[in-house]
Design an enzyme around this catalytic site. Structure first.
Site, PDB file in Angstrom:
ATOM      1  N   CYS A 142       0.717  -1.142   0.094  1.00 36.78           N
ATOM      2  CA  CYS A 142      -0.048  -0.053  -0.212  1.00 36.78           C
ATOM      3  C   CYS A 142       0.742   1.592   0.531  1.00 36.78           C
ATOM      4  CB  CYS A 142      -0.875   0.041   1.557  1.00 36.78           C
ATOM      5  SG  CYS A 142      -2.148   0.522   0.545  1.00 36.78           S
ATOM      6  N   ASP A 143       0.055   2.000  -0.531  1.00 33.88           N
ATOM      7  CA  ASP A 143       1.090   3.979  -0.674  1.00 33.88           C
ATOM      8  C   ASP A 143       2.108   4.160   0.791  1.00 33.88           C
ATOM      9  OD1 ASP A 143      -0.882   3.701  -2.429  1.00 33.88           O
ATOM     10  OD2 ASP A 143      -1.679   5.217  -2.173  1.00 33.88           O
ATOM     11  N   LYS A 144       1.528   3.766   1.746  1.00 29.24           N
ATOM     12  CA  LYS A 144       2.889   3.999   3.435  1.00 29.24           C
ATOM     13  C   LYS A 144       3.423   3.009   3.531  1.00 29.24           C
ATOM     14  CE  LYS A 144       0.990   7.881   2.215  1.00 29.24           C
ATOM     15  NZ  LYS A 144      -0.148   7.503   1.752  1.00 29.24           N
ATOM     16  N   GLU A 470      -4.156  13.430   1.463  1.00 23.05           N
ATOM     17  CA  GLU A 470      -4.481  13.558   0.590  1.00 23.05           C
ATOM     18  C   GLU A 470      -5.601  14.423   0.196  1.00 23.05           C
ATOM     19  OE1 GLU A 470      -3.691   9.577  -1.431  1.00 23.05           O
ATOM     20  OE2 GLU A 470      -1.722  10.060  -0.899  1.00 23.05           O
ATOM     21  N   SER A 496      -3.577  12.523  -4.252  1.00 21.21           N
ATOM     22  CA  SER A 496      -3.182  10.681  -4.186  1.00 21.21           C
ATOM     23  C   SER A 496      -2.036  10.615  -5.201  1.00 21.21           C
ATOM     24  CB  SER A 496      -4.655  10.046  -3.952  1.00 21.21           C
ATOM     25  OG  SER A 496      -4.486   9.462  -5.070  1.00 21.21           O
TER      26      SER A 496
END
Length: 580
Positions: A142-144, A470, A496
């Site tokens: 995932c993103d983080k 975001e 995002s």
């Protein structure tokens, strides 16, 4: 871009005649009479007399059932452990958190997204240091969680390999007008804006909702997760070719097994994360992000990973590399394709080879294979760009990278814009100022945001938000309302990786620190010049200075809990929003 320096890290390691200790830390818990209790605990989790001589490898995973992004990690961790065993190590699996940006977007939950990056890095460090693990394979999707894992690897400086979960397959939506199209989660955010303006029916919104996530995996476009997975491969922290296969592809299990083998081999060779995470490796990662037109969040995350690796990386490095590297990939959010299509034409190695052949990457950087980036690519022999998903070097989408760093009277320390989505270099408009995102969403829903407006959303920075939320809810709604090319949005928050439209983020200093964005007023004229890399407030200097008198920032939103701690520790977006 290659510097022509003398001995590379790979050459230095090969020249060493010393034999590394493959158990540089775990002897603290396995050797000697006084470790009887520790060995007893380890026997209970499956270790035995023959295992005390083996290196202990932490298999750290952000697996959870909250989001599809991480669902494959439980399966992949089993393959990693098999690889560690076969290579002569002993794997010990542990977990950490992950926050789903897709679920937490547009409400209070998004305050907690960026802080999760720090929590992940801290939690991995805590386990690995406390248990005296010799090396790690770190899995995320995932993103983080991806940058959080890489930050932990850089901070610990042990033998470490990163493994990505893989992205989701595109969904297919059959709309009420009979049309059919591939969709990703970003289509849902844009559908909301279109529906609010009467441009799409609720029935079609429902169809899109049901189609966007057909299974497990991270968001499919070149959004933040895929951008950071590509960057991890370019850094040399992942096995070559491992970023692009989708989550359900069984090749991922083989990459997982080989990752487990690779970390044990790194111990045998004495290779640690900081041998790989050099300044040149970060320049390689920036080059790949620029060529893909990747997420602006990569700027924030690469700065943070470099900080943990004790590498001096600045916004100026992004400008310098971006001016040389062309934008090659026709991928979402601005293009037509997703990571599945990148994989079908050869994956990230295709971009890396094209850049290397053009002299735009450092081929002598060491990687987790124990070989250099150039040697890895020679083994793979990736094909040339296909011309559709990935353009050739002599036929780029844009002649420079897809991300531009800005400075100017509104951003003395810097700001970031995804220039891949701009049709023209200059936008000048009238400021509409909002304290935090919700007020801007209300104005858009009321129809009071119009062509030529510059939507200024402030007090959304790392400290002032807190958490640098975001702005996908507002940007998706702006595009869905048909204003994506006519309204500029600027903020001290983030965007995002799926954001499209005219968007400037990471403005520093942020409003809570008395940055210029704090003193913008409704009706001010603002000018963005992407070609010149400038963002300016067109207000008389004396008038602007007069606005600073008696300045008081908005009070903190959180006075207890993790975000209160984060507010006290976090630094500027211009240096990665790290807690140092």
């Amino acid at each position: 871009m290659p510097s022509g320096s003398s001995e590379s890290p790979a050459d230095a390691l090969r020249a060493s005649d010393s034999t590394p200790d493959i158990k540089p830390r775990s002897r603290d818990v396995t050797d000697g009479l006084e470790k009887t209790a520790a060995r007893g605990m380890l026997r209970a989790v499956g270790m035995g007399d023959d295992d005390w001589v083996k290196p202990q490898i932490g298999v750290g995973s952000s697996w959870n059932e909250i989001t599809p992004c991480n669902m494959s990690l439980q399966r992949l961790a089993q393959s990693v452990k098999g690889g560690v065993h076969s290579a002569g190590g002993f794997p010990l699996e542990f977990g950490t958190i992950s926050v789903s940006d897709g679920i937490s977007m547009g409400h209070e939950g998004m305050h907690f997204s960026l802080v999760s990056r720090e929590v992940i890095a801290d939690s991995v460090e805590t386990v690995v240091q406390a248990e005296r693990l010799d090396g790690t394979v770190l899995l995320a999707g995932c993103d983080k969680s991806i940058p959080g894992m890489l930050m932990a690897a850089a901070r610990l400086d042990l033998a470490s390999v990163f493994l990505y979960n893989g992205s989701i397959m595109p969904g297919v939506a059959k709309l009420t007008d009979g049309s059919e199209r591939e969709v990703t989660i970003i289509d849902a955010f844009e559908a909301v804006g279109a529906c609010a303006r009467g441009l799409m029916s609720r029935e079609d919104v429902d169809i899109i909702e049901r189609a966007i996530c057909p299974g497990e995996g991270a968001c499919g476009g070149m959004y933040t997760a895929n951008t950071m997975a590509s960057a991890a491969e370019a850094l040399g922290m992942s096995l070559p070719g491992s970023a692009s296969p989708v989550a359900i592809d069984k090749r991922r299990d083989e990459y997982a097994r080989r990752s487990g083998e690779a970390v044990v081999e790194m111990l045998r060779r004495g290779i640690t994360a900081r041998d790989i995470l050099t300044k040149e490796a970060f320049e390689n990662a920036i080059a790949v992000v620029m060529a893909f037109g990747g997420s602006t969040n990569a700027v924030l995350h690469l700065l943070a990973i470099a900080w943990e690796a004790n590498v001096k990386l600045t916004l100026e490095d992004f400008t310098r590399v971006g001016q040389k590297v062309p934008h090659l990939a026709d991928v979402k959010p601005f293009g037509r394709h997703v990571m599945k299509h990148v994989d079908e034409i050869g994956g990230v190695p295709v971009v890396m080879k094209a850049l290397l052949d053009a002299g735009l990457m450092h081929g002598d950087c060491l990687t987790v294979t124990g070989e250099t980036m150039a040697e890895n690519l020679a083994h793979i022999e990736p094909p040339d760009p296909d011309g559709k998903v990935l353009r050739a070097m002599n036929n780029p989408i844009h002649p420079t990278g897809g991300i531009t760093i800005l400075h100017g009277s509104l951003a003395p320390e810097g700001a970031v814009v995804k220039s891949a989505g701009f049709d023209s270099d200059v936008f000048e408009g009238t400021a509409r100022v909002f304290e935090r995102e919700r007020a801007a969403l209300d104005a858009l829903e009321d129809g009071t945001i119009t062509h030529g407006d510059v939507v200024v959303i402030r007090y959304e920075g790392p400290k002032g938000g807190p958490g640098m939320r975001e702005m996908l809810a507002i940007t998706g709604a702006i595009k869905g309302a048909g204003l994506g090319k006519d309204v500029l949005l600027m903020t001290d928050g983030r965007f995002s990786g799926g954001t499209t439209g005219l968007c400037v983020g990471h403005i520093a200093p942020e409003a809570v620190d008395g940055g210029p964005i704090a003193f913008v007023r409704d009706g001010d004229r603002i000018r963005l010049d992407v070609a010149k890399g400038t963002l300016d407030l067109l207000v008389d200097e004396a008038e602007f200075e007069s606005r600073k008198a008696g300045f008081e920032p908005l009070p903190p939103v959180y006075t207890t809990g993790v975000l209160a701690k984060y507010t006290k520790l976090v630094g500027s977006a211009a240096v990665g929003a790290v807690c140092g």
